[in-house]
Design a protein around this motif. Structure first.
Motif: not given
Lengths: 807, 351
Positions: A233, A237, A251, A255, A258, A387
């Motif tokens: 990612s 981030l 990623n 995410i 996140y 995202l």
């Protein structure tokens, strides 16, 4: 739950125009406990500066003179070798005295202005290395041109992180956006909403979602995404994940994490290839069903565990941990993204059973064990989809959202006057409405009536008092006045037993004994060390099923081991000890709470004198003896007006059989006192001269009476000494009893002067010498009165005890 | 003529008496001048009958006058000699008053007991009655009656020591070491009708690792007041009065938001630091922010009232609870909570 809130992330959702300390204090006072503020270490001498003027150094080609303004018109000229400066550049400026990192040594150092090639540098513009932000030392760290000149650098640059301890009633604050909502309310400023992708309602081909147990899983949504490119990612981030305390993976996983950190809602991503039957099902585990979870552990799922499964097998433990079989891999291209709502207690129970609870448990499980709002589900999914599109190339195929029984919005109907009714302070309806709107409540008012509707993400608001707290905390508890309550005073009850206990405490301390307060949970091993043969002294104790240690694993049914242990430890550094404890002992009762029987425990051991270690000035060393213990008991009984038939000499368990007394009542020993059995003393590393006693406080209290006072006699006493010889077996108590019985009216006291054994008493005999005091309350006793009384005494002693009078 | 002689005689006697060195010399002087048979004055007395009747009264008066002078001198000198003698004797009896006294064995009440009494005393002045209750409790009183049903996430705040009864456990009514004194709120309300003002000191238990400020066995004090119109402001006033008594001076008191399932609204109480008054950023007592967190508190939750049969539209009130050892540590500087229960007499003898 402790969460980390990077300020820079928070600023994405709310403008913060107050100093960080002020912000932290506001959050701490009115929202969530702030455990700490982690921030860059730059001191007050490091600020944002603007290059105003650049000149060549007159004595050196490679050096420049930069004039830097650093707020409020303050300017300084520094010498620098950096080539990347231009007029107008925003730079970190360090004044003299600032703490910076030495660009050569890498160590922290204090900046001193010093001449360079003949011109003094009045400060420094700093490189990344000198700021401790990196290794770059070639040029100056150029800053965001929008930063306010003069601001403390630590306020505007680098990771400042708030550590918050979120309480279980506020799951909405488990995400950055939730905290931002609070901050917006506190600062009366706007909240920016998270950027979302619209969720199509088109049901995707190849993914279905089913809820088999809507109690345990009220809402279950999933998105199907294709053309996903797995990779790292973006750095920003990753940086935020690290700042918030999580490890970047790839990623897709990053995410989901996140979004969880941002909105509080956990998500889970599946490799769509592994979904057999193309379905995600929330159902109960089948008996004996197994699963290898992401931590690589093969688990047999306890019956009833809620799982997320495909059509054939369990894929993960719902809300707690995913399974290995369906995890995202490097070659994953199609992702099924789960976003669901679970019944929190079920999650808590399952996490406990799997050992995944508490701070070591999974981040998702800890969040799901709180009452997250089902309304977070579409938000989090839309955020994640956006995202994933931006950072993993994902294309949304479709979304399924099963929510069979949508939660009704809470409308709290109350009165504006509830706020002063509960808080005791006038807060106007206008202010109440303003505060509620700042908190994103919807509020409708009709005269005194208020209907308050909390934002959908709040699950903690149900009644008027909840709303009152919202208004009160944002208005600030500081505004509460301090009133001393008026109103009716309750009538107090008397507590005779507690009063008696406190008199006993004062009495024993007054006699020179030190009170101790020992642990009420003890080592069970102690209980088998109280008698010579290890037999128990007290009933089987209550046990702690999850003790913190063996040493504190049973509720003590007697005070004795605590006294012995305290004495043993203290006698390592002193010659003698005299202590007492007044505390309950815990005696099990069938089908009921245990009896908590308040007990007085006394222990004497080692030397009575000297009172201070080693000092023999004015005193002679002597050990405690059995008469000391009796003396304390007698004196305490007298002080507390306890009168009961004296205890018989008895071999109380654990005590010296010839030097102890005990008193039983209703099948239990209520008083036991004496010299510790020497074998027990040895086991506890205590001296032979160790004396212990315990009294059932309530029983003693029942045997006490209210004092009855009369005026002392105004007439003189008549004193007579009397010596008698009795058999060795005759106890003193019998002799005194006969003397008293012989002259109950006139005899004021009979004091023992001496006990003699020897030739003058004869073999098998002993002699007591008494002083008898006769006195009448009504007149002076005549010689004849006293002689008659003495004759009765002597006669009775001769008759009842076969005593002989010694002249 | 005779008068002059008498005066001379008296002068001489007074001088001689004044110079007498001890009581024996005084006695000799008394005999010499006042002796009945041979004393000097007796010579004059004997002459009186021989005098003309007219002179006799004057002579008698002169003799009496001389006698009074001599007797008075004798008394004065006797007193002076005795005072001097006593002075000498007392001087000889002088002791070294810096030597140690006869030691008494001093007993003391344990600091925890002292603190419980202090708390009870202070709240008694505010109309609160001290009551006590069971340490081994049921899950119902410790949790459920306080809005903390099984599985409630707030249970994590009170890690529990569970207790097993050797005479048989009832899985429906598990026993525990009470994790706070709050169950007594429910027990008291079940037994009484408002108005209520009680304070409950007592031992509590938590499943918790111990350190310098935390014990798994510890003491708390709990307060509860219910009538028809008590408010958060009354709560603040009561705790302010308490803080002033405990820490002296004009303490300030601070409420901040907190969460307890059995109070709504809830708050945490802090007292202004009595050591640094908020002026020392490195203060060990308050940690530098000028505030000492002391207790949790709030308005009793309507559901808790309802559960004990109180109508929350009629009755309302507040509750608070804090750690006793902490109060004692703050007041005495005791550095480690475990010291209270190790019962090292060298520690306890300081209180």
């Amino acid at each position: 739950m402790l969460i980390k809130v990077p300020l820079e992330w928070l600023r994405e959702y709310v403008d913060i125009r107050v100093p960080i300390d002020e912000l932290a204090l506001k959050i701490h006072m009115s929202s969530t406990e702030v455990k700490g503020v982690e921030r860059p270490w730059w001191d007050d001498n490091v600020r944002v500066g603007r290059v105003e003027k650049l000149e060549k150094h007159p004595n050196a080609d490679k050096l420049q003179l930069a004039t830097v303004e650093y707020g409020e018109g303050r300017r300084k000229t520094v010498v620098t070798g950096a080539a990347n400066l231009s007029v107008g550049a925003i730079v970190p400026f360090a004044d003299e005295g600032a703490e910076i990192i030495d660009g050569h040594t890498g160590e922290r150092t204090t900046l001193r202005g010093k001449p360079m090639r003949g011109i003094k540098s009045e400060g420094m513009v700093l490189s990344a290395k000198e700021l401790g932000l990196g290794e770059d030392h070639d040029g100056i760290q150029l800053l965001d041109p929008k930063l306010p000149v003069g601001a403390l650098l630590r306020e505007v640059l680098g990771e400042t992180i708030l550590a918050l301890d979120v309480q279980p009633n506020r799951p909405d604050c488990l995400g950055i956006v939730g905290v931002a909502r609070e901050v917006a309310a506190l600062l009366a400023t706007a909240l920016r909403e998270a950027a979302l992708d619209p969720l199509t309602t088109r049901t995707p081909k190849g993914l279905d979602v089913r809820i088999e147990d809507p109690e345990a899983c009220p809402r279950f949504a999933a998105a199907l995404l294709r053309n996903v490119r797995i990779g790292p990612s973006p750095a920003w981030l990753q940086g935020r994940l690290v700042a918030a305390g999580m490890r970047p993976i790839d990623n897709v996983v990053d995410i989901t994490n996140y979004v969880m950190l941002e909105l509080g809602q956990p998500l889970h991503a599946y490799d769509h290839r592994e979904l057999r039957g193309g379905a995600l099902v929330a159902r109960r585990a089948r008996s004996g069903e197994t699963l290898r979870t992401l931590d690589g552990v093969d688990r047999v799922l306890p019956d009833g565990t809620l799982v997320i499964a495909d059509e054939e097998r369990a894929l993960g433990v719902a809300g707690i941990m995913g399974g290995e079989s369906s995890e995202i891999r490097q070659d994953t291209t199609t992702v099924a993204l789960e976003c669901a709502s679970f019944e929190p207690r079920g999650i808590g129970r399952t996490a406990t059973r799997l050992g995944l609870r508490g701070s070591s448990g999974s981040a998702a499980a800890r969040r799901f064990a709180w009452e997250l709002s089902p309304d977070l589900v579409p938000l989090a999914l839309a955020r994640a989809v956006r995202l994933l599109r931006e950072h993993a190339g994902a294309e949304l195929v479709g979304v399924v959202d099963r929510y069979p029984r949508p939660r009704a919005r809470v409308n709290v109907r109350m009165r504006f006057s509830d706020v002063p009714r509960v808080m005791g302070i006038e807060i106007s309806p206008e202010e109440t409405l303003d505060i509620l709107r700042r908190l994103q409540f919807e509020a409708a008012a009709d005269r005194d009536t208020l209907v308050a509707t909390p934002p959908a993400v709040r699950t903690d608001i149900a009644i008027a008092e909840d709303v009152v707290e919202e208004v009160g905390r944002i208005a600030g508890y500081d505004r509460l006045p301090m009133r001393i309550p008026d109103g009716p005073l309750p009538l107090h009850e008397r507590h005779p037993l507690e009063e008696f206990r406190e008199r006993a405490r004062d009495g024993l301390a007054g006699f020179g004994l030190q009170e101790i307060v020992a642990y009420s949970l003890i080592d069970p091993g102690w209980l088998s060390q109280l008698t010579a043969d290890g037999s128990p002294l007290a009933p089987e104790p209550l046990r702690v099923t999850n003790p913190t240690s063996l040493a504190q694993s049973v509720a003590r049914p007697t005070l004795r081991p605590s006294l012995l242990d305290t004495a043993r430890r203290n006698l390592r550094n002193r010659e003698g000890i005299a202590i007492f404890e007044i505390a309950p002992v815990y005696l099990p009762r069938r089908g009921d709470l245990p009896e908590e029987r308040w007990t007085i425990g006394i222990l004497l051991a080692g030397n009575a004198e000297p009172a201070r270690d080693g000092e023999t000035w004015l005193t002679k060393p002597r050990p405690w003896d059995i008469r000391d213990l009796e003396g304390f008991f007698d004196a305490l009984a007298e002080l507390l007006h306890v009168s009961h038939p004296p205890a018989e000499p008895a071999s109380a368990p654990g005590l010296h059989p010839g030097r102890s007394i005990a008193f039983a009542h209703d099948g239990a020993i209520r008083l036991a006192a004496g010299q510790l059995d020497p074998r027990v003393a040895e086991r506890w590393e205590l001296p032979l001269a160790t004396f212990v006693g315990e009294i059932d406080l309530a029983w003693w209290h029942a045997a006490s009476r209210r004092p009855e006072a009369k005026a002392p006699s105004r007439y003189p006493p008549a004193l007579r000494d009397l010596a008698i010889v009795v058999d060795e077996a005759t106890p003193y108590r019998h002799v005194v009893r006969e003397i008293r019985a012989a002259a109950p009216e006139l005899l004021e006291s009979a004091s023992l002067l001496d006990l003699y054994r020897g030739p003058q008493a004869g073999p098998g005999k002993k002699s007591f010498a008494f002083r008898l005091v006769f006195r009448s309350a009504t007149g002076t006793l005549s010689e004849g009165d006293v002689e008659r009384a003495m004759k009765r005494v002597v006669g009775r002693l001769e008759h009842a005890l076969g005593a002989a009078i010694r002249s | 003529m005779a008068n002059t002689d008498l005066k001379t005689l008296a002068d001489r006697a007074v001088a001689e008496i004044g110079a007498a060195a001890d009581e024996a010399a005084l006695e000799a002087a008394r005999v010499r001048y006042l002796g009945r048979k041979d004393g000097a004055l007796a010579e004059f007395t004997k002459q009186i009958p021989a005098l003309p009747a007219k002179e006799r009264p004057a002579m008698g008066a002169a003799v009496n006058d001389a006698k009074r002078r001599i007797e008075s001198a004798l008394d004065e000198r006797t007193g002076a000699l005795r005072a001097a003698h006593l002075e000498r004797e007392l001087g000889a009896e002088r002791q070294d008053m810096t030597l140690p006294p006869r030691r008494l064995r001093l007993g003391r009440v344990h600091p925890i007991s002292q603190t419980i009494r202090e708390v009870s005393r202070i709240f008694a002045t505010l109309g609160f009655e001290t009551v006590e209750g069971p340490e081994i409790e049921s899950d119902y009183y410790n949790f459920e009656a306080l809005n903390i049903p099984p599985g409630h996430p707030a249970r994590e705040k009170w890690d529990t020591l569970w207790i097993s009864n050797p005479l048989g456990d009832d899985p429906a009514h598990p026993l525990l070491g009470r994790t706070h004194t709050s169950p007594m709120q429910v027990r008291i309300m079940e037994k009484r009708r408002p108005p209520i003002r009680v304070v409950i000191p007592g031992r509590c238990y938590r499943y918790e690792a111990t350190d310098a400020i935390r014990e798994s066995i510890f003491f708390q004090y709990e307060g509860l007041a219910i009538d028809e119109k008590l408010t958060m402001s009354d709560l603040k006033g009561v705790l302010y009065a308490f803080a002033r008594q405990v820490f002296g001076g004009d303490r300030r008191i601070r409420f901040r938001i907190d969460y307890f399932p059995f109070t709504e609204p809830s708050a945490e109480i802090a007292f202004s630091c009595f050591i640094c008054e908020g002026r020392d950023p490195k203060c060990h007592t308050c940690g530098g922010d000028g505030w000492i967190e002391a207790a949790g508190c709030g308005m009793v939750h309507p559901d808790v009232l309802r559960r004990v049969g109180y109508d929350p539209t009629t009755y309302q009130g507040f509750a608070f609870g804090g750690g006793l050892e902490r109060l004692c540590m703050l007041r005495t500087g005791a550095p480690d909570i475990r010291l209270f229960y190790q019962n090292d007499l060298r520690f306890l003898e300081q209180f």
